[in-house]
Design an enzyme around this catalytic site. Structure first.
Site: not given
Ligand SMILES: *[C@@H]1O[C@H](CO)[C@@H](O)[C@H](O)[C@H]1NC(C)=O
Ligand SMILES: *[C@@H]1O[C@H](CO)[C@@H](O)[C@H](O)[C@H]1NC(C)=O
Ligand SMILES: *[C@@H]1O[C@H](CO)[C@@H](O)[C@H](O)[C@H]1NC(C)=O
Ligand SMILES: *[C@@H]1O[C@H](CO)[C@@H](O)[C@H](O)[C@H]1NC(C)=O
Ligand SMILES: *[C@@H]1O[C@H](CO)[C@@H](O)[C@H](O)[C@H]1NC(C)=O
Ligand SMILES: *[C@@H]1O[C@H](CO)[C@@H](O)[C@H](O)[C@H]1NC(C)=O
Length: 564
Positions: A93, A147
């Site tokens: 991510c 993120h």
């Protein structure tokens, strides 16, 4: 497992030619400048709705998947250009998101884990939303775009990237708590977690909240009359598979197959394997006593993981359908570019692997589509609906995408592509070393690959085309040659090997090279493993022919770019 088939000589020759050309293009620093000014796409001055899903590989009807029900995303695809070969730069991510949001590769953001913020750790790079903001757009973030945590400075890079504070759904804090009812009637932190939403804390789920907020913002934007860049980051199908249980009914377990190649391939270098620790840590998986690092997971449970992943994708599709429907309601679908993509893919049991954390295509390849009104779909008359909501339980549509370019493209190219589509100046290509340059990109605009017949805009000459060869690069770090507890997600200081992949339409080559985290140097003579797969004869990447007797010479040629 049969012997790998030899590459047909004609294909090998084409390849050698391609590679030579590629070598030259890369070596010469390739073109410089963007395609800005060459031609004006009809997306000029339009808004942007940027939808990013989490851990979604292209298991969608519009990508030819026969099992997954995704009619709303398929409908978007039917009005979009749908890239068949789009790749993330790192299959995890935070590094992937920071890469495509800054338009730089992980080697330039220096983020391979979750623990640094590029502005202080690498360079003070202008981000994609920041660029739109600086060009007069209201930029907004809903859900998981950056993120969260250190990698976005604990504030999603606000205020640099966003005009208003980013929105996070209040119920996201329950994603990893014990909210899944087990067979024992108790609550667990399970992997498999279809739920009755009314029984959930706060009576909702994060993506439902994000959709509501995004729709609220669309309504404000309609009134406000200013240009906007709205990013909506969905949490699904990321684990745990916590989603409304009715979507499970779309996928009877008896209809779910195993992956076509559920064992670890014999020729796979051990450094390439990821031991899927995040799966193992869930309560329901721990109870299975699966051996480390290779497993396997019992077949029945493998089917359930696949079933629940697919159901999570359908849940996502329903929410995307609601969001796009709101774009119609607000009258904005006529002047808003819609992008749909994911941060990276996810292994569903192929090669005995699960989750992301690898260089396999199932982990790096992503869905990527662009809806550009007037270009990929006609402008419409008032009252026309581009995106009528499709109930997943009603009917299944199989509309065709507007264009399906097969060129290898990369998420790092989103920044220049969206800039060009919106009629902004395309950021220049970065110089070799660009830590000190705030605005440049390591990608190249994909607009050159849009079918030009539609929307009446002419593709102008060869100028601005093929700045770089049609190759996509990905990379993944490892702490060691054999799978360890931290192989999926090594901290920067523990990285010893970096696996660099190049994807062409014919093959993927990956070299796992010695890496020194103290000065970020790669030792190209220190090869810890190699992989070479041919797309045509081995589409699932089960027969590694790197350095094999029959392919030794070819390996050298095909992987050459990675050695420089
Ligand atoms: C980065 O640049 C911005 C201006 O774009 C500036 O306001 C900020 O202080 C800089 N941050 C760092 C860490 O240098
Ligand atoms: C409406 O637009 C103006 C600029 O055109 C901006 O200053 C204002 O904050 C916007 N309102 C909202 C609610 O975003
Ligand atoms: C499941 O498989 C059966 C038999 O092939 C088929 O008739 C049925 O339509 C399938 N169900 C779904 C929901 O795909
Ligand atoms: C897993 O191991 C535990 C303790 O060693 C044992 O009680 C349990 O029955 C095992 N479960 C399975 C599914 O093998
Ligand atoms: C879409 O834009 C065109 C051209 O500006 C306009 O004629 C048409 O009425 C618009 N349609 C809608 C639904 O607003
Ligand atoms: C990086 O560090 C290693 C070990 O500390 C050293 O051997 C190597 O020469 C360094 N490379 C560069 C380019 O500084």
């Amino acid at each position: 497992m049969g012997l790998p088939r030899a590459l047909p000589p004609a294909a090998a020759l084409r390849l050698a030619g391609l590679l030579c050309a590629a070598g030259i293009l890369l070596a010469s620093g390739a073109g410089g400048g963007g395609t800005g000014g060459v031609r004006r796409p009809s997306g000029d001055g339009m808004n942007v709705l940027f939808i990013v899903s989490d851990d979604l590989r292209p298991v969608l009807g519009c990508y030819g998947d026969l099992v997954v029900k995704s009619p709303n995303i398929d409908q978007l695809a039917s009005r979009s250009v749908v890239f068949q070969n789009a790749f993330a730069q790192q299959a995890v991510c935070a590094p992937s998101r920071v890469s495509f949001l800054t338009g730089r590769r992980p080697d330039t953001t220096r983020l391979y884990d979750f623990h640094s913020y590029w502005r202080v750790h690498a360079g003070n790079y202008t981000t994609l939303p920041q660029y739109f903001k600086e060009n007069g757009y209201i930029s907004m973030s809903v859900g998981k775009v950056f993120h969260p945590g250190v990698s976005s400075n604990h504030n999603d890079d606000y205020p640099y990237s966003w005009s208003v504070p980013p929105f996070h759904p209040s119920s996201e804090k329950y994603e990893n708590t014990k909210v899944c009812k087990g067979k024992d009637g108790q609550l667990h932190a399970n992997l498999i977690c279809p739920v009755d939403v009314s029984e959930m804390p706060e009576g909702t789920l994060p993506d439902i909240q994000s959709t509501k907020e995004a729709i609220r913002l669309l309504n404000i934007m309609k009134e406000n009359n200013s240009k906007f860049f709205l990013s909506v980051g969905y949490h699904k199908p990321h684990i745990p598979f916590r989603y409304p249980q009715e979507f499970l009914k779309l996928y009877p377990l008896e209809n779910i197959t195993l992956a076509p190649d559920p064992s670890v391939p014999k020729g796979l270098p051990s450094v390439a394997y990821n031991p899927w620790m995040d799966i193992r840590r869930r309560d329901d998986v721990q109870a299975l006593n699966i051996s480390f690092p290779y497993g396997p997971i019992p077949e029945d449970f493998q089917r359930q993981i696949r079933q629940n992943y697919f159901a999570s994708v359908s849940y996502l599709d329903m929410l995307v359908g609601k969001l796009l429907n709101a774009l119609d309601d607000t009258g904005l679908s006529n002047n808003t570019i819609v992008v749909f993509t994911a941060d990276h893919g996810w292994s569903l049991g192929e090669h005995g692997e699960w989750a992301k954390y690898s260089n396999f295509d199932v982990a790096t390849r992503v869905p990527l589509m662009f809806y550009v009104p007037g270009m990929t779909a006609p402008l419409s008359y008032p009252g026309y609906r581009h995106f009528p909501f499709i109930d997943l339980f009603d009917r299944v549509l199989k509309p065709l995408p507007q264009g399906k370019p097969k060129e290898m493209v990369e998420l790092v190219s989103l920044f220049p592509t969206l800039a060009e589509l919106a009629g902004l100046r395309v950021p220049p290509l970065c110089p070799d070393t660009s830590f000190h340059v705030s605005l440049c990109t390591e990608g190249q605009s994909m607009v050159q690959y849009f079918p030009s017949a539609k929307g009446g805009h002419e593709s102008s000459s060869e100028e601005g085309k093929l700045h770089r060869p049609p190759i996509a690069f990905s990379q993944y770090p490892r702490p060691s040659d054999t799978p360890q507890l931290n192989s999926d997600l090594p901290l920067l200081k523990d990285i010893r090997v970096m696996g660099y992949s190049m994807h062409t339409v014919y093959y993927r080559c990956t070299l796992w090279l010695g890496f020194n985290p103290s000065n970020f140097t790669v030792d190209r003579n220190d090869v810890h493993g190699g992989e070479l797969y041919f797309v045509e004869s081995d589409p699932n990447q089960d027969h590694n022919v790197y350095g094999s007797e029959t392919h030794g010479h070819l390996t050298k040629t095909l992987c050459r770019i990675l050695e420089h």
